[in-house]
Scaffold this motif. Structure first.
Motif, PDB file in Angstrom:
ATOM      1  N   ARG A  32      28.034  43.919  21.965  1.00 38.86           N
ATOM      2  CA  ARG A  32      27.020  43.845  23.018  1.00 38.86           C
ATOM      3  C   ARG A  32      27.309  44.766  24.197  1.00 38.86           C
ATOM      4  O   ARG A  32      26.493  44.894  25.091  1.00 38.86           O
ATOM      5  CB  ARG A  32      26.892  42.393  23.507  1.00 38.86           C
ATOM      6  CG  ARG A  32      26.410  41.440  22.426  1.00 38.86           C
ATOM      7  CD  ARG A  32      26.205  40.031  22.948  1.00 38.86           C
ATOM      8  NE  ARG A  32      27.431  39.443  23.469  1.00 38.86           N
ATOM      9  CZ  ARG A  32      28.393  38.929  22.721  1.00 38.86           C
ATOM     10  NH1 ARG A  32      28.295  38.955  21.407  1.00 38.86           N
ATOM     11  NH2 ARG A  32      29.476  38.399  23.272  1.00 38.86           N
ATOM     12  N   GLY A  33      28.472  45.388  24.209  1.00 37.44           N
ATOM     13  CA  GLY A  33      28.790  46.366  25.241  1.00 37.44           C
ATOM     14  C   GLY A  33      29.601  45.795  26.386  1.00 37.44           C
ATOM     15  O   GLY A  33      29.700  44.571  26.568  1.00 37.44           O
ATOM     16  N   PRO A  34      30.202  46.691  27.185  1.00 37.34           N
ATOM     17  CA  PRO A  34      31.118  46.275  28.258  1.00 37.34           C
ATOM     18  C   PRO A  34      30.511  45.335  29.290  1.00 37.34           C
ATOM     19  O   PRO A  34      31.206  44.470  29.825  1.00 37.34           O
ATOM     20  CB  PRO A  34      31.528  47.606  28.901  1.00 37.34           C
ATOM     21  CG  PRO A  34      31.297  48.634  27.845  1.00 37.34           C
ATOM     22  CD  PRO A  34      30.129  48.152  27.052  1.00 37.34           C
ATOM     23  N   ASP A  35      29.219  45.485  29.584  1.00 38.71           N
ATOM     24  CA  ASP A  35      28.603  44.638  30.613  1.00 38.71           C
ATOM     25  C   ASP A  35      28.652  43.161  30.244  1.00 38.71           C
ATOM     26  O   ASP A  35      28.677  42.293  31.131  1.00 38.71           O
ATOM     27  CB  ASP A  35      27.147  45.056  30.856  1.00 38.71           C
ATOM     28  CG  ASP A  35      27.037  46.393  31.575  1.00 38.71           C
ATOM     29  OD1 ASP A  35      28.068  46.856  32.117  1.00 38.71           O
ATOM     30  OD2 ASP A  35      25.940  46.981  31.581  1.00 38.71           O
ATOM     31  N   SER A  36      28.671  42.860  28.943  1.00 34.71           N
ATOM     32  CA  SER A  36      28.699  41.460  28.504  1.00 34.71           C
ATOM     33  C   SER A  36      30.081  40.836  28.678  1.00 34.71           C
ATOM     34  O   SER A  36      30.244  39.632  28.507  1.00 34.71           O
ATOM     35  CB  SER A  36      28.275  41.357  27.039  1.00 34.71           C
ATOM     36  OG  SER A  36      29.250  41.939  26.191  1.00 34.71           O
ATOM     37  N   SER A  39      32.619  38.855  32.980  1.00 37.59           N
ATOM     38  CA  SER A  39      33.243  37.600  33.410  1.00 37.59           C
ATOM     39  C   SER A  39      34.621  37.433  32.781  1.00 37.59           C
ATOM     40  O   SER A  39      35.558  36.933  33.425  1.00 37.59           O
ATOM     41  CB  SER A  39      32.350  36.402  33.081  1.00 37.59           C
ATOM     42  OG  SER A  39      32.147  36.304  31.681  1.00 37.59           O
ATOM     43  N   LEU A  40      34.786  37.874  31.538  1.00 35.28           N
ATOM     44  CA  LEU A  40      36.086  37.756  30.874  1.00 35.28           C
ATOM     45  C   LEU A  40      37.128  38.641  31.552  1.00 35.28           C
ATOM     46  O   LEU A  40      38.232  38.182  31.861  1.00 35.28           O
ATOM     47  CB  LEU A  40      35.967  38.127  29.397  1.00 35.28           C
ATOM     48  CG  LEU A  40      37.280  38.118  28.600  1.00 35.28           C
ATOM     49  CD1 LEU A  40      37.885  36.714  28.557  1.00 35.28           C
ATOM     50  CD2 LEU A  40      37.044  38.643  27.174  1.00 35.28           C
ATOM     51  N   VAL A  41      36.797  39.898  31.810  1.00 32.23           N
ATOM     52  CA  VAL A  41      37.794  40.785  32.421  1.00 32.23           C
ATOM     53  C   VAL A  41      38.072  40.384  33.866  1.00 32.23           C
ATOM     54  O   VAL A  41      39.193  40.569  34.359  1.00 32.23           O
ATOM     55  CB  VAL A  41      37.388  42.273  32.314  1.00 32.23           C
ATOM     56  CG1 VAL A  41      37.330  42.708  30.853  1.00 32.23           C
ATOM     57  CG2 VAL A  41      36.069  42.553  32.997  1.00 32.23           C
ATOM     58  N   GLY A  45      42.031  39.749  34.986  1.00 32.65           N
ATOM     59  CA  GLY A  45      42.714  40.607  35.952  1.00 32.65           C
ATOM     60  C   GLY A  45      42.728  42.067  35.544  1.00 32.65           C
ATOM     61  O   GLY A  45      42.099  42.479  34.565  1.00 32.65           O
ATOM     62  N   THR A  46      43.510  42.835  36.259  1.00 38.53           N
ATOM     63  CA  THR A  46      43.409  44.295  36.165  1.00 38.53           C
ATOM     64  C   THR A  46      44.012  44.885  34.900  1.00 38.53           C
ATOM     65  O   THR A  46      43.751  46.052  34.581  1.00 38.53           O
ATOM     66  CB  THR A  46      44.089  44.944  37.386  1.00 38.53           C
ATOM     67  OG1 THR A  46      45.458  44.509  37.444  1.00 38.53           O
ATOM     68  CG2 THR A  46      43.384  44.559  38.669  1.00 38.53           C
ATOM     69  N   SER A  47      44.843  44.140  34.163  1.00 45.01           N
ATOM     70  CA  SER A  47      45.476  44.730  32.982  1.00 45.01           C
ATOM     71  C   SER A  47      44.520  44.846  31.790  1.00 45.01           C
ATOM     72  O   SER A  47      44.779  45.623  30.861  1.00 45.01           O
ATOM     73  CB  SER A  47      46.710  43.912  32.567  1.00 45.01           C
ATOM     74  OG  SER A  47      46.344  42.607  32.165  1.00 45.01           O
ATOM     75  N   ILE A  48      43.426  44.089  31.799  1.00 38.02           N
ATOM     76  CA  ILE A  48      42.459  44.124  30.702  1.00 38.02           C
ATOM     77  C   ILE A  48      41.144  44.704  31.201  1.00 38.02           C
ATOM     78  O   ILE A  48      40.589  44.230  32.190  1.00 38.02           O
ATOM     79  CB  ILE A  48      42.203  42.718  30.119  1.00 38.02           C
ATOM     80  CG1 ILE A  48      43.520  42.030  29.743  1.00 38.02           C
ATOM     81  CG2 ILE A  48      41.274  42.813  28.904  1.00 38.02           C
ATOM     82  CD1 ILE A  48      44.321  42.712  28.652  1.00 38.02           C
ATOM     83  N   LYS A  49      40.669  45.737  30.523  1.00 39.43           N
ATOM     84  CA  LYS A  49      39.375  46.317  30.887  1.00 39.43           C
ATOM     85  C   LYS A  49      38.424  46.237  29.700  1.00 39.43           C
ATOM     86  O   LYS A  49      38.849  46.129  28.547  1.00 39.43           O
ATOM     87  CB  LYS A  49      39.540  47.764  31.342  1.00 39.43           C
ATOM     88  CG  LYS A  49      39.977  48.724  30.259  1.00 39.43           C
ATOM     89  CD  LYS A  49      40.039  50.161  30.795  1.00 39.43           C
ATOM     90  CE  LYS A  49      40.404  51.138  29.681  1.00 39.43           C
ATOM     91  NZ  LYS A  49      40.437  52.541  30.161  1.00 39.43           N
TER      92      LYS A  49
END
Length: 214
Positions: A32-36, A39-41, A45-49
């Protein structure tokens, strides 16, 4: 070393949580793409994009954490693997329609979970996945536990065991390092055709919560 995750369901998202807890960076993706995944990222925090599937698939080590029925479609047409490492985290199951007779099949022990095993004609799942990732160094791992087990590597005074297997020694060393750095205790089951069936769905080591106590 970069890590990519294809699939953001229970396995993919909990693998990302385990990495984030240990401060390990990764790119997670879904269809579904990064925008979906905002909330998870934000939670992790900053280590997961979040990224596209193509971006996640370009990492040095890539976890395939998609539904079995979607694996061929998702992996088809991705960038050439060129010796990069793919972790096969899949199990060959399909979801059952709650209104179908399969939902109450007394011969299916997985029916209570809303799934049933896919008949692979005597093959184990990594034999199938291997065909979808030509040129990759394939390692089977992260599929033998319920995905919720990835949230708690330390348990009962020890470390939860995660099995892995593969045919490339260096690829296995790198996956072992990821397992260890995430707080789990890695156990090598040998070659892919030996270890894969042992820890795959219905294998003798599948769905057991082994703990290595120091």
């Amino acid at each position: 070393m970069s890590i990519g995750i294809i699939g953001a369901g229970a396995l993919g998202s909990n693998f990302a949580r385990a990495l984030a807890k240990s401060g390990i960076s990764a790119t997670i993706s879904n269809s579904r793409g990064p925008d979906s995944l905002v909330s998870l990222v934000n939670e992790l925090g900053t280590s997961i994009k979040a990224g596209t599937v193509q971006e996640a698939a370009s990492a040095d080590i890539v976890l395939v954490a998609v539904r079995w029925v979607d694996a061929e479609r998702v992996l088809d047409g991705l960038p050439a693997w060129n010796g990069r490492i793919v972790i096969d985290g899949t199990n060959p199951v399909e979801f059952i329609d709650p209104a179908s007779p399969d939902a109450n099949d007394p011969t299916n022990p997985l029916a209570v979970y809303g799934i049933k095993a896919v008949d692979l004609g005597g093959k184990h799942s990594s034999q199938i996945i291997r065909q979808f990732v030509p040129g990759a160094r394939l390692v089977k791992a992260f599929n033998d536990l319920n995905a919720d087990g990835l949230l708690q590597p330390a348990v009962a005074g020890g470390r939860r065991v995660l099995f892995y297997s593969g045919d490339d020694a260096d690829a296995k060393i790198q996956v072992r390092q990821v397992i260890d750095a995430s707080g789990f205790f890695p156990v090598d089951l040998g070659a892919l055709d030996v270890g894969g069936p042992l820890a795959s769905l219905n294998g003798p080591l599948s769905a057991h919560n082994f703990v290595r106590v120091s």
